[in-house]
Motif scaffolding. Structure first.
Motif, PDB file in Angstrom:
ATOM      1  N   THR A 189       0.795  -1.224   0.000  1.00 33.42           N
ATOM      2  CA  THR A 189       0.000   0.000   0.000  1.00 33.42           C
ATOM      3  C   THR A 189       0.825   1.271   0.000  1.00 33.42           C
ATOM      4  O   THR A 189       0.267   2.341  -0.166  1.00 33.42           O
ATOM      5  N   ARG A 190       2.134   1.168   0.191  1.00 30.92           N
ATOM      6  CA  ARG A 190       2.901   2.411   0.241  1.00 30.92           C
ATOM      7  C   ARG A 190       4.021   2.393  -0.773  1.00 30.92           C
ATOM      8  O   ARG A 190       4.493   1.335  -1.182  1.00 30.92           O
ATOM      9  N   ARG A 191       4.442   3.608  -1.159  1.00 32.49           N
ATOM     10  CA  ARG A 191       5.559   3.737  -2.072  1.00 32.49           C
ATOM     11  C   ARG A 191       6.806   3.193  -1.381  1.00 32.49           C
ATOM     12  O   ARG A 191       7.095   3.543  -0.240  1.00 32.49           O
ATOM     13  N   PRO A 192       7.578   2.292  -2.046  1.00 33.98           N
ATOM     14  CA  PRO A 192       8.747   1.730  -1.356  1.00 33.98           C
ATOM     15  C   PRO A 192       9.889   2.729  -1.211  1.00 33.98           C
ATOM     16  O   PRO A 192       9.925   3.757  -1.897  1.00 33.98           O
ATOM     17  N   VAL A 193      10.797   2.428  -0.291  1.00 35.26           N
ATOM     18  CA  VAL A 193      11.983   3.262  -0.103  1.00 35.26           C
ATOM     19  C   VAL A 193      12.991   2.826  -1.170  1.00 35.26           C
ATOM     20  O   VAL A 193      13.620   1.797  -1.060  1.00 35.26           O
ATOM     21  N   TYR A 194      13.122   3.655  -2.218  1.00 35.39           N
ATOM     22  CA  TYR A 194      13.843   3.170  -3.399  1.00 35.39           C
ATOM     23  C   TYR A 194      15.292   2.817  -3.104  1.00 35.39           C
ATOM     24  O   TYR A 194      15.785   1.781  -3.502  1.00 35.39           O
ATOM     25  N   GLU A 195      16.015   3.710  -2.400  1.00 33.60           N
ATOM     26  CA  GLU A 195      17.453   3.474  -2.207  1.00 33.60           C
ATOM     27  C   GLU A 195      17.713   2.200  -1.426  1.00 33.60           C
ATOM     28  O   GLU A 195      18.559   1.388  -1.790  1.00 33.60           O
ATOM     29  N   GLU A 196      16.931   2.051  -0.343  1.00 30.28           N
ATOM     30  CA  GLU A 196      17.123   0.860   0.492  1.00 30.28           C
ATOM     31  C   GLU A 196      16.768  -0.397  -0.299  1.00 30.28           C
ATOM     32  O   GLU A 196      17.470  -1.412  -0.222  1.00 30.28           O
ATOM     33  N   THR A 197      15.699  -0.316  -1.106  1.00 30.67           N
ATOM     34  CA  THR A 197      15.312  -1.486  -1.903  1.00 30.67           C
ATOM     35  C   THR A 197      16.405  -1.850  -2.885  1.00 30.67           C
ATOM     36  O   THR A 197      16.751  -3.026  -3.049  1.00 30.67           O
ATOM     37  N   LEU A 198      16.990  -0.827  -3.531  1.00 27.23           N
ATOM     38  CA  LEU A 198      18.066  -1.101  -4.482  1.00 27.23           C
ATOM     39  C   LEU A 198      19.269  -1.711  -3.785  1.00 27.23           C
ATOM     40  O   LEU A 198      19.891  -2.640  -4.289  1.00 27.23           O
ATOM     41  N   ARG A 199      19.603  -1.197  -2.598  1.00 30.51           N
ATOM     42  CA  ARG A 199      20.746  -1.714  -1.857  1.00 30.51           C
ATOM     43  C   ARG A 199      20.526  -3.188  -1.506  1.00 30.51           C
ATOM     44  O   ARG A 199      21.412  -4.019  -1.669  1.00 30.51           O
ATOM     45  N   GLN A 200      19.319  -3.485  -1.021  1.00 28.84           N
ATOM     46  CA  GLN A 200      19.023  -4.872  -0.669  1.00 28.84           C
ATOM     47  C   GLN A 200      19.026  -5.770  -1.892  1.00 28.84           C
ATOM     48  O   GLN A 200      19.481  -6.906  -1.836  1.00 28.84           O
ATOM     49  N   THR A 201      18.520  -5.242  -3.028  1.00 29.65           N
ATOM     50  CA  THR A 201      18.496  -6.058  -4.241  1.00 29.65           C
ATOM     51  C   THR A 201      19.913  -6.372  -4.695  1.00 29.65           C
ATOM     52  O   THR A 201      20.208  -7.480  -5.130  1.00 29.65           O
ATOM     53  N   TRP A 202      20.789  -5.393  -4.566  1.00 29.87           N
ATOM     54  CA  TRP A 202      22.202  -5.620  -4.898  1.00 29.87           C
ATOM     55  C   TRP A 202      22.768  -6.721  -4.019  1.00 29.87           C
ATOM     56  O   TRP A 202      23.430  -7.637  -4.483  1.00 29.87           O
ATOM     57  N   PHE A 203      22.456  -6.633  -2.724  1.00 30.46           N
ATOM     58  CA  PHE A 203      22.999  -7.636  -1.806  1.00 30.46           C
ATOM     59  C   PHE A 203      22.463  -9.027  -2.128  1.00 30.46           C
ATOM     60  O   PHE A 203      23.226  -9.989  -2.243  1.00 30.46           O
ATOM     61  N   VAL A 204      21.120  -9.111  -2.308  1.00 29.21           N
ATOM     62  CA  VAL A 204      20.535 -10.433  -2.536  1.00 29.21           C
ATOM     63  C   VAL A 204      20.915 -10.948  -3.913  1.00 29.21           C
ATOM     64  O   VAL A 204      21.277 -12.105  -4.095  1.00 29.21           O
ATOM     65  N   GLY A 205      20.835 -10.078  -4.906  1.00 28.72           N
ATOM     66  CA  GLY A 205      20.982 -10.552  -6.271  1.00 28.72           C
ATOM     67  C   GLY A 205      22.416 -10.734  -6.687  1.00 28.72           C
ATOM     68  O   GLY A 205      22.756 -11.717  -7.333  1.00 28.72           O
ATOM     69  N   VAL A 206      23.279  -9.792  -6.339  1.00 29.65           N
ATOM     70  CA  VAL A 206      24.638  -9.827  -6.879  1.00 29.65           C
ATOM     71  C   VAL A 206      25.604 -10.502  -5.926  1.00 29.65           C
ATOM     72  O   VAL A 206      26.373 -11.365  -6.317  1.00 29.65           O
ATOM     73  N   GLU A 207      25.522 -10.149  -4.643  1.00 29.26           N
ATOM     74  CA  GLU A 207      26.541 -10.678  -3.740  1.00 29.26           C
ATOM     75  C   GLU A 207      26.298 -12.126  -3.362  1.00 29.26           C
ATOM     76  O   GLU A 207      27.199 -12.813  -2.907  1.00 29.26           O
ATOM     77  N   THR A 208      25.043 -12.599  -3.507  1.00 25.69           N
ATOM     78  CA  THR A 208      24.775 -13.987  -3.166  1.00 25.69           C
ATOM     79  C   THR A 208      24.937 -14.896  -4.370  1.00 25.69           C
ATOM     80  O   THR A 208      25.043 -16.105  -4.218  1.00 25.69           O
ATOM     81  N   MET A 209      24.961 -14.306  -5.579  1.00 25.27           N
ATOM     82  CA  MET A 209      24.957 -15.127  -6.784  1.00 25.27           C
ATOM     83  C   MET A 209      26.164 -16.051  -6.904  1.00 25.27           C
ATOM     84  O   MET A 209      25.987 -17.210  -7.298  1.00 25.27           O
ATOM     85  N   PRO A 210      27.410 -15.610  -6.556  1.00 23.92           N
ATOM     86  CA  PRO A 210      28.526 -16.557  -6.658  1.00 23.92           C
ATOM     87  C   PRO A 210      28.306 -17.817  -5.852  1.00 23.92           C
ATOM     88  O   PRO A 210      28.600 -18.925  -6.313  1.00 23.92           O
ATOM     89  N   MET A 211      27.735 -17.683  -4.651  1.00 28.75           N
ATOM     90  CA  MET A 211      27.479 -18.862  -3.821  1.00 28.75           C
ATOM     91  C   MET A 211      26.492 -19.790  -4.514  1.00 28.75           C
ATOM     92  O   MET A 211      26.705 -21.002  -4.588  1.00 28.75           O
ATOM     93  N   VAL A 212      25.399 -19.192  -5.059  1.00 30.46           N
ATOM     94  CA  VAL A 212      24.403 -20.013  -5.754  1.00 30.46           C
ATOM     95  C   VAL A 212      25.064 -20.752  -6.912  1.00 30.46           C
ATOM     96  O   VAL A 212      24.849 -21.952  -7.115  1.00 30.46           O
ATOM     97  N   ILE A 213      25.907 -20.038  -7.666  1.00 31.02           N
ATOM     98  CA  ILE A 213      26.504 -20.638  -8.857  1.00 31.02           C
ATOM     99  C   ILE A 213      27.423 -21.794  -8.463  1.00 31.02           C
ATOM    100  O   ILE A 213      27.345 -22.882  -9.032  1.00 31.02           O
ATOM    101  N   VAL A 214      28.271 -21.564  -7.439  1.00 34.74           N
ATOM    102  CA  VAL A 214      29.209 -22.620  -7.041  1.00 34.74           C
ATOM    103  C   VAL A 214      28.455 -23.848  -6.556  1.00 34.74           C
ATOM    104  O   VAL A 214      28.711 -24.983  -6.988  1.00 34.74           O
TER     105      VAL A 214
END
Lengths: 253, 265
Positions: free
Chosen positions: A31-56
């Protein structure tokens, strides 16, 4: 009598609290507009920094599926079935589980300990005093990041699982590449891929919910942080595996 | 060169990884060196083994039992293509004994015991207890690391053996009462394809996984830095790195075990 019932009642009450937490968080997500910067930061962490582990991990799961499948089917002289085994086991079960384990151990634990540190430093209370809703500011960006990244993670896990299974089957075990690929393409359906992505999304949501909950309700002190992240990992792994049984039953039963 | 983006993002992590692996190997050598020396702290060893077994048992069973159920479901779905449903129990037993139970048990031991070992040692380092021991010329590796690492190495095969039983029982629950395979057929095919090597290779794998988890989490906790947040980071790193390491080692172990057993037969 009450002594026996007390853990059960406590367990049910905990489930109720978790569901209330989920509803409160989802209200803020939708129901509310998301906090863009924090969302982007978290997406970077989840998507990019965790990806090497998933791949290995997905790569080495694929190699093992091929190896074990080959030796299991060799006893009934069905070596050509390795392709089916790797494809179906990989897509249906192992890739979602791999993504779930990576999410739980890396993302879930760090979410729980981050939020627990905020709780013990009284930052969450400070936010509430300043009329900033902590569910909106802390929890919602993490939910959005995981909803966005979990399908991508599953696709990567599937891809690398299949790739390494192919490499091991063809180059280490000496299976004919054409027959391998033919068996894979004849027995793998599009629905399997879709189900795999759905499973991964459910795991992502469960892990995010539980780790946010345990971080948010951490007890005071440095031990509270460690306990919160430990509990987050263990509970979310257990919940994912149990949920996996039900999802498998519904999807393929 | 070090300002180069490619270098920083691709080469530097690899160099760091090699350095950390070397440090862990050195730590393991230190552990072996203290293993030779006396005195042994048997009470601590027994206490830690008991604690690890007790705390990990429920999570391990909670993960391995659903795993057996899933193998049963998916195995039936695949085997019914070839109308070979009676072979379900052979498939279940071999995949559980050789591969899934050691790996899943190790994941849960890493999540439950590994992180708590790292957090414990990290908190001790943080409160300067380890430095105090060194000042008093007590070997902290002897007193803190050896009992914990040995406890994980002892606990992992024990938990794997228990989990094997529960995983197969979970497969039975789906196979026989729910999917309606004959109980006699299930039991008759259960041990048909199983050799003694299958059981021992699972136990051997579990022992090596236990050693990996122990070394990684003791190393991360022993050298933790930076306050309460550092302890949390150490616990997190211990879990992540030990899970990655054990999956990588798993592949090479499986290959090695297969080639050895083929030579024997």
């Amino acid at each position: 009598m009450l002594g026996v019932l007390k853990p059960i009642i406590e367990f049910i009450a905990e489930i109720g609290r978790i569901i209330l937490f989920l509803l409160t968080a989802l209200r803020q997500v939708f129901t509310r507009r998301p906090v863009y910067e924090e969302t982007l930061r978290q997406t970077w962490f989840v998507g990019v920094e965790t990806m090497p582990m998933v791949i290995v991990i997905a790569t080495f799961i694929g190699t093992n599926l091929a190896l074990q499948g080959y030796h299991a089917f060799a006893q009934i002289s069905g070596q050509s079935l390795v392709g089916i085994f790797v494809a179906l086991a990989g897509f249906r079960e192992m890739a979602p589980i791999v993504a779930g384990i990576c999410l739980a151990t890396k993302v879930g634990a760090s979410i729980a300990s981050e939020i627990a540190v905020m709780r013990i430093k009284e930052q969450i209370d400070a936010m509430e005093v300043m009329a900033v809703n902590p569910y909106w500011f802390i929890i919602a960006p993490r939910f959005l990041a995981i909803i966005f990244c979990a399908p991508l993670m599953i696709i990567f896990a599937n891809f690398f699982c299949m790739l390494s299974g192919y490499v091991v089957a063809v180059y280490q075990l000496g299976i004919d590449p054409t027959s391998y690929l033919t068996t894979v393409t004849t027995h793998l359906e599009v629905l399997d891929i879709g189900y795999s992505i759905i499973k991964g999304c459910v795991f992502g949501l469960v892990i995010c919910l539980l780790s946010c909950y345990y971080g948010f309700n951490a007890s005071m002190g440095a031990e509270g942080v460690g306990a919160a992240s430990n509990r987050a990992i263990v509970t979310s792994c257990l919940t994912c595996f149990v949920a996996n049984v039900y999802m498998t039953q519904v999807m393929y039963g | 060169m070090s300002e180069n983006f490619l270098f920083r993002s691709l080469v530097q992590p690899l160099i760091n990884m090699v350095v950390v692996i070397g440090q862990m190997g050195f730590f393991f050598l230190k552990f072996l060196h203290s293993l030779i020396g006396l005195p042994y702290v048997f009470e601590e060893l027994i206490l830690h083994t008991y604690r690890i077994c007790f705390r990990c048992l429920l999570p391990v069973l909670g993960v391995v039992t659903p795993m057996g159920m899933i193998i049963s479901m998916q195995g039936l779905a695949i085997l019914s293509i070839f109308s070979a449903q009676p072979l379900l129990s052979s498939l279940l037993v071999i995949s559980m004994l050789r591969e899934l139970t050691p790996a899943m048990t190790a994941i849960m031991i890493a999540a439950q015991a590994g992180s708590s070992i790292a957090a414990e040692l990290g908190a001790m380092r943080n409160r300067e207890e380890i430095d105090a021991q060194e000042v008093m010329s007590v070997n902290p590796i002897q007193f803190l690391v050896v009992p914990r690492l040995l406890a994980v190495i002892i606990a992992a095969p024990v938990l794997t053996a228990i989990a094997n039983f529960f995983g197969i029982a979970g497969g039975w629950v789906i196979g026989v009462p729910i999917k309606g395979i004959n109980h006699g057929v299930f039991m008759a095919n259960l041990l048909d394809f199983v050799n003694i090597e299958d059981i021992f290779s699972g136990i051997l794998k579990a022992t090596i996984f236990g050693a990996i988890i122990g070394v990684v989490s003791c190393f991360r906790g022993y050298y933790a830095r930076g306050g309460a947040a550092g302890v949390g980071r150490a616990a997190n790193k211990a879990v992540v790195e030990s899970i990655i390491a054990l999956f990588v080692v798993n592949y090479f172990l499986s290959s090695a075990i297969y080639s050895v057993t083929e030579k024997i037969n």
